[in-house]
Design an enzyme around this catalytic site. Structure first.
Site, short mmCIF file in Angstrom:
data_model
loop_
_atom_site.label_atom_id
_atom_site.label_comp_id
_atom_site.label_asym_id
_atom_site.label_seq_id
_atom_site.Cartn_x
_atom_site.Cartn_y
_atom_site.Cartn_z
N ARG A 1 -71.70 -49.75 132.82
CA ARG A 1 -71.84 -48.34 132.39
C ARG A 1 -72.17 -48.26 130.91
NH1 ARG A 1 -67.04 -45.11 135.54
NH2 ARG A 1 -67.95 -43.34 134.45
N PRO B 1 -53.02 -29.84 130.65
CA PRO B 1 -52.13 -30.78 131.36
C PRO B 1 -52.89 -31.98 131.95
CG PRO B 1 -51.79 -28.51 132.08
CD PRO B 1 -53.01 -28.51 131.23
N GLU B 2 -52.32 -33.16 131.74
CA GLU B 2 -52.88 -34.39 132.28
C GLU B 2 -51.82 -35.01 133.20
OE1 GLU B 2 -54.64 -36.80 129.15
OE2 GLU B 2 -54.97 -35.04 127.90
N ARG C 1 -55.75 -18.60 130.48
CA ARG C 1 -57.20 -18.71 130.50
C ARG C 1 -57.80 -18.55 131.90
NH1 ARG C 1 -59.39 -21.59 126.12
NH2 ARG C 1 -61.37 -21.04 127.06
#
Ligand SMILES: [Zn+2]
Length: 277
Positions: free
Chosen positions: A155, A2-3, A113
């Protein structure tokens, strides 16, 4: 996994049925859920709490209580919440926690899980906890292209790794990162600092568009994610690249390729998303 769109979908479904309700009985069946805290202590702190609001920050679901305490739920890989208005949830070997509410309804937490977490925070602890871990909310109007630019500047990491970093932007995970990079025509392995201003603007828009579509389709169900009534989401039918290796890019027809970036399976179009200009 899930995001942001999946957690936001859960939030929208749970807010109307949880706000104003009290936790009458709480059972936690898996000590991993509350680690490093003992489940018994967590149960005692939750019992009798009345829900004042159901919010989301990044991939965290936040239940705020009248007392000022809050319960921070992270679904991680396979966690999901089920709500039964009549109080009868199907028996489930993977249920890790169960809450009985004062209207007779039940809220179950299922997690195959077992990476999901429940953390109770005392008044005043929530904001600093989240601020230390999360960057801006991508769908807030205050999140602008220049904010993303500032977070990518300098970055060397692959841009995909940079946007998976929850301190760059909160709530983007593997699926929506790939979908956003395809929309923005940016190769996932490009150094974050190498994007020009136009590409950052395109990525900013793409992140928001991909997340909004995910919310509109009520999230993506690949294995375990479900809405609180047990229904699957529909975003998996909208993927442009994620999981579509060998299928034609809908923009140019080139077969979608799979690679690994930042240790994660990554799908992209080798023609639309070039590594070299
Ligand atoms: Zn293409």
């Amino acid at each position: 996994m899930p995001e942001l769109p999946e957690v936001e979908t859960v939030r929208r479904a749970l807010a109307p049925v949880l706000v104003g309700r009290s936790f009458q009985r709480v059972r936690i069946d898996d000590a991993r859920l509350t680690r490093p805290f003992e489940p018994g202590g967590v149960v005692r702190r939750l019992r009798g709490e009345r829900v004042a609001g159901v919010e989301r920050r990044g991939k965290y679901l936040v239940l705020r209580f009248d007392s000022g305490r809050s319960l921070l739920v992270h679904l991680r890989m396979t966690g999901s919440l089920r709500h039964a208005p009549g109080g009868r949830l199907d028996s489930d070997a993977y249920r890790r926690a169960l809450v009985r509410l004062d209207d007779g309804s039940a809220l179950g937490f299922r997690d195959v899980r077992r990476f999901g977490t429940w953390l109770v925070l005392e008044p005043g602890e929530l904001e600093p906890y989240l601020a230390a871990r999360l960057g801006p909310e991508p769908l807030e109007p205050s999140f602008r292209g220049r904010d993303l630019a500032a977070r990518l500047a300098g970055r060397r990491a692959p841009v995909k790794a940079a946007i998976l970093d929850q301190r760059t932007v909160a709530g983007v995970g593997n699926i929506y990162a790939d979908e956003a990079l395809w929309r923005a025509r940016v190769h996932p392995r490009r150094e974050a600092r190498s994007l020009d201003a136009g590409e950052v603007q395109a990525l900013h828009r793409a992140i928001r568009d991909a997340l909004r579509l995910g919310i509109a389709r009520q999230g993506s169900t690949l294995t375990d994610y479900r809405l609180p009534d047990g229904a699957p989401g529909g975003m998996q039918d909208e993927f442009r690249v994620y999981g579509r290796e060998g299928e034609p890019c809908e923009r140019c027809g080139t077969p979608v390729e799979r690679t690994v970036v930042a240790g994660r399976g990554t799908w992209y179009c080798p023609a639309c998303q070039r590594l070299e200009a």
